[in-house]
Design a protein around this motif. Structure first.
Motif, mmCIF file in Angstrom:
data_model
loop_
_atom_site.group_PDB
_atom_site.id
_atom_site.type_symbol
_atom_site.label_atom_id
_atom_site.label_comp_id
_atom_site.label_asym_id
_atom_site.label_seq_id
_atom_site.Cartn_x
_atom_site.Cartn_y
_atom_site.Cartn_z
ATOM 1 N N VAL A 163 0.839 -1.200 0.000
ATOM 2 C CA VAL A 163 0.000 0.000 0.000
ATOM 3 C C VAL A 163 0.875 1.252 0.000
ATOM 4 C CG1 VAL A 163 -1.650 1.349 1.358
ATOM 5 C CG2 VAL A 163 -2.007 -1.105 1.059
ATOM 6 N N ILE A 164 1.923 1.247 0.822
ATOM 7 C CA ILE A 164 2.837 2.396 0.875
ATOM 8 C C ILE A 164 3.560 2.570 -0.454
ATOM 9 C CG2 ILE A 164 4.939 3.304 1.946
ATOM 10 C CD1 ILE A 164 4.006 1.992 4.572
ATOM 11 N N ALA A 165 3.934 1.452 -1.087
ATOM 12 C CA ALA A 165 4.649 1.512 -2.365
ATOM 13 C C ALA A 165 3.745 1.871 -3.531
ATOM 14 C CB ALA A 165 5.328 0.168 -2.641
ATOM 15 N N GLY A 166 2.425 1.845 -3.316
ATOM 16 C CA GLY A 166 1.497 2.175 -4.394
ATOM 17 C C GLY A 166 1.100 0.988 -5.232
ATOM 18 N N VAL A 167 1.535 -0.211 -4.841
ATOM 19 C CA VAL A 167 1.169 -1.427 -5.575
ATOM 20 C C VAL A 167 -0.301 -1.764 -5.340
ATOM 21 C CG1 VAL A 167 1.636 -3.897 -5.835
ATOM 22 C CG2 VAL A 167 3.525 -2.300 -5.458
ATOM 23 N N LEU A 168 -0.782 -1.514 -4.118
ATOM 24 C CA LEU A 168 -2.184 -1.724 -3.759
ATOM 25 C C LEU A 168 -2.788 -0.405 -3.299
ATOM 26 C CD1 LEU A 168 -1.971 -4.999 -1.600
ATOM 27 C CD2 LEU A 168 -2.763 -4.827 -3.967
ATOM 28 N N LYS A 169 -4.074 -0.222 -3.590
ATOM 29 C CA LYS A 169 -4.789 0.942 -3.084
ATOM 30 C C LYS A 169 -5.519 0.554 -1.798
ATOM 31 C CE LYS A 169 -5.584 3.368 -7.451
ATOM 32 N NZ LYS A 169 -6.625 3.944 -8.352
ATOM 33 N N PRO A 170 -5.522 1.439 -0.807
ATOM 34 C CA PRO A 170 -6.244 1.114 0.429
ATOM 35 C C PRO A 170 -7.755 1.113 0.201
ATOM 36 C CG PRO A 170 -5.442 3.374 0.493
ATOM 37 C CD PRO A 170 -4.860 2.759 -0.747
ATOM 38 N N THR A 171 -8.456 0.228 0.887
ATOM 39 C CA THR A 171 -9.913 0.217 0.839
ATOM 40 C C THR A 171 -10.467 1.423 1.586
ATOM 41 O OG1 THR A 171 -9.866 -2.206 0.803
ATOM 42 C CG2 THR A 171 -11.970 -1.176 1.327
ATOM 43 N N GLY A 172 -9.791 1.789 2.651
ATOM 44 C CA GLY A 172 -10.168 2.965 3.429
ATOM 45 C C GLY A 172 -8.937 3.658 3.957
ATOM 46 N N GLY A 173 -9.062 4.935 4.288
ATOM 47 C CA GLY A 173 -7.925 5.693 4.781
ATOM 48 C C GLY A 173 -7.058 6.203 3.647
ATOM 49 N N SER A 174 -5.886 6.706 3.999
ATOM 50 C CA SER A 174 -5.009 7.292 2.983
ATOM 51 C C SER A 174 -3.541 7.125 3.358
ATOM 52 C CB SER A 174 -5.315 8.781 2.809
ATOM 53 O OG SER A 174 -5.052 9.489 4.020
ATOM 54 N N VAL A 175 -2.696 7.152 2.317
ATOM 55 C CA VAL A 175 -1.246 7.110 2.504
ATOM 56 C C VAL A 175 -0.640 8.282 1.739
ATOM 57 C CG1 VAL A 175 0.890 5.853 2.049
ATOM 58 C CG2 VAL A 175 -1.132 4.626 2.819
ATOM 59 N N ARG A 176 0.210 9.025 2.392
ATOM 60 C CA ARG A 176 0.888 10.160 1.763
ATOM 61 C C ARG A 176 2.383 9.876 1.793
ATOM 62 N NH1 ARG A 176 2.433 15.363 4.096
ATOM 63 N NH2 ARG A 176 2.551 16.980 2.482
ATOM 64 N N VAL A 177 2.997 9.827 0.610
ATOM 65 C CA VAL A 177 4.420 9.516 0.493
ATOM 66 C C VAL A 177 5.107 10.664 -0.241
ATOM 67 C CG1 VAL A 177 6.140 7.938 -0.442
ATOM 68 C CG2 VAL A 177 3.980 7.045 0.472
ATOM 69 N N LEU A 178 6.159 11.205 0.358
ATOM 70 C CA LEU A 178 6.922 12.289 -0.253
ATOM 71 C C LEU A 178 8.292 11.776 -0.664
ATOM 72 C CD1 LEU A 178 6.094 15.156 2.294
ATOM 73 C CD2 LEU A 178 5.010 14.709 0.086
ATOM 74 N N GLY A 179 8.577 11.783 -1.957
ATOM 75 C CA GLY A 179 9.885 11.352 -2.426
ATOM 76 C C GLY A 179 9.827 10.087 -3.257
ATOM 77 N N SER A 180 10.973 9.722 -3.811
ATOM 78 C CA SER A 180 11.083 8.545 -4.667
ATOM 79 C C SER A 180 11.160 7.277 -3.821
ATOM 80 C CB SER A 180 12.326 8.642 -5.553
ATOM 81 O OG SER A 180 13.500 8.745 -4.755
ATOM 82 N N VAL A 181 10.608 6.183 -4.366
ATOM 83 C CA VAL A 181 10.537 4.917 -3.644
ATOM 84 C C VAL A 181 11.226 3.817 -4.445
ATOM 85 C CG1 VAL A 181 9.014 3.171 -2.654
ATOM 86 C CG2 VAL A 181 8.352 5.587 -2.583
ATOM 87 N N ALA A 182 12.092 3.044 -3.776
ATOM 88 C CA ALA A 182 12.696 1.850 -4.371
ATOM 89 C C ALA A 182 12.117 0.650 -3.632
ATOM 90 C CB ALA A 182 14.216 1.874 -4.232
ATOM 91 N N PRO A 183 11.171 -0.070 -4.268
ATOM 92 C CA PRO A 183 10.535 -1.197 -3.574
ATOM 93 C C PRO A 183 11.249 -2.522 -3.836
ATOM 94 C CG PRO A 183 9.312 -0.666 -5.559
ATOM 95 C CD PRO A 183 10.528 0.229 -5.535
ATOM 96 N N LEU A 184 11.795 -3.139 -2.800
ATOM 97 C CA LEU A 184 12.378 -4.474 -2.895
ATOM 98 C C LEU A 184 11.371 -5.444 -2.289
ATOM 99 C CD1 LEU A 184 14.893 -2.533 -3.055
ATOM 100 C CD2 LEU A 184 16.224 -4.408 -2.118
ATOM 101 N N ILE A 185 10.256 -5.613 -3.002
ATOM 102 C CA ILE A 185 9.162 -6.419 -2.480
ATOM 103 C C ILE A 185 9.168 -7.815 -3.074
ATOM 104 C CG2 ILE A 185 6.643 -6.627 -2.373
ATOM 105 C CD1 ILE A 185 6.516 -3.583 -2.171
ATOM 106 N N GLU A 186 9.318 -7.907 -4.383
ATOM 107 C CA GLU A 186 9.406 -9.212 -5.036
ATOM 108 C C GLU A 186 10.591 -9.167 -5.983
ATOM 109 O OE1 GLU A 186 5.758 -10.459 -6.802
ATOM 110 O OE2 GLU A 186 4.566 -9.948 -5.039
#
Length: 244
Positions: free
Chosen positions: A80-103
């Motif tokens: 959700v933080i990486a933007g791969v999934l959207k939250p069903t409720g609530g919100s996430v605010r991320v400032l800056g570039s993201v390098a996701p080492l998820i898969e």
């Protein structure tokens, strides 16, 4: 006075975030069967709330570990933080570039050469060919002989950690590879942290969490159980679960 690079400002704001998945009650073996059942209204789902009302903030330059048993919502939270999934409720605010080492290695094509996969994976992470050429020699310092799962992880890690992202998201990366590779990952992560990169870190190893992180988010059944000092919360977690 430091501006955007200040270590005192919030870079990730997670506000009352929930994420629900619809789990099919019956097995559907094909897309055709799915469409037919959907048109007839014969699809039945159970709701599964992977996250439920999670709130916490991360300041620029902090290293945050996410701990909890399997199914607690750690990976879902990172996605959700990486933007791969959207939250069903609530919100996430991320400032800056993201390098996701998820898969690691998810964008690799087994029919392509190592060189071609480097540029392909780099493109999927948002890097231009010109940028990838600049890092190519460093990446190819890894002795690629074949694309075993361990080798893929090594190559993908090298690509994902090029440059200096504002936020590094690490999900179970150190669960693969030998001890030498794991130490190389830790060293690189700590190097990025020393340069001001914010780190979100998930590992089944509580010792690795204590080594990398200053603070910890403890999730349990999709809810926030605790958030605070890493050593203190990890000790509570180990007393309860024995480091699982």
């Amino acid at each position: 006075m430091e501006d955007k690079k200040s270590f005192d400002d919030v870079i990730i704001e997670v506000n009352n975030v929930s994420r629900c998945f619809n789990l099919a009650r019956e097995r559907v073996d094909s897309l055709k069967e799915y469409i037919v059942r959907k048109l007839k209204g014969n699809l039945h789902f159970d709701e599964f709330w992977a996250l439920n009302g999670i709130t916490f903030n991360v300041k620029r330059g902090e290293s945050i570990g996410l701990i909890g048993l399997n199914g607690s919502g750690k990976s879902t939270m990172l996605k959700v933080i990486a933007g791969v999934l959207k939250p069903t409720g609530g919100s996430v605010r991320v400032l800056g570039s993201v390098a996701p080492l998820i898969e690691l290695g998810a964008g690799f094509d087994s029919d392509l050469t190592a060189r071609e996969n480097i540029f392909l994976n780099g493109a999927l992470l948002g890097h231009s060919r010109a940028v990838m050429r600049g890092y190519y020699d460093d990446i190819m310092d890894v002795p690629v002989k074949n694309f075993s799962s361990g080798m893929t992880s090594r190559l993908a890690f090298s690509i994902a950690t090029i440059g200096k992202p504002d936020i590094l998201i690490v999900d179970e990366v150190l669960a693969v590879g030998d001890s030498k590779f794991q130490q190389k990952c830790i060293d690189r992560i700590q190097e990025m942290m020393s340069q001001g990169t914010t780190v979100l870190f998930v590992s089944h190893s509580i010792e690795q969490v204590k080594l990398v992180c200053k603070k910890v988010v403890w999730l349990e059944h999709g809810k926030l159980k605790a958030y605070g000092d890493a050593l203190e919360i990890c000790e509570q977690y180990e007393n309860m679960y024995g480091g699982r």
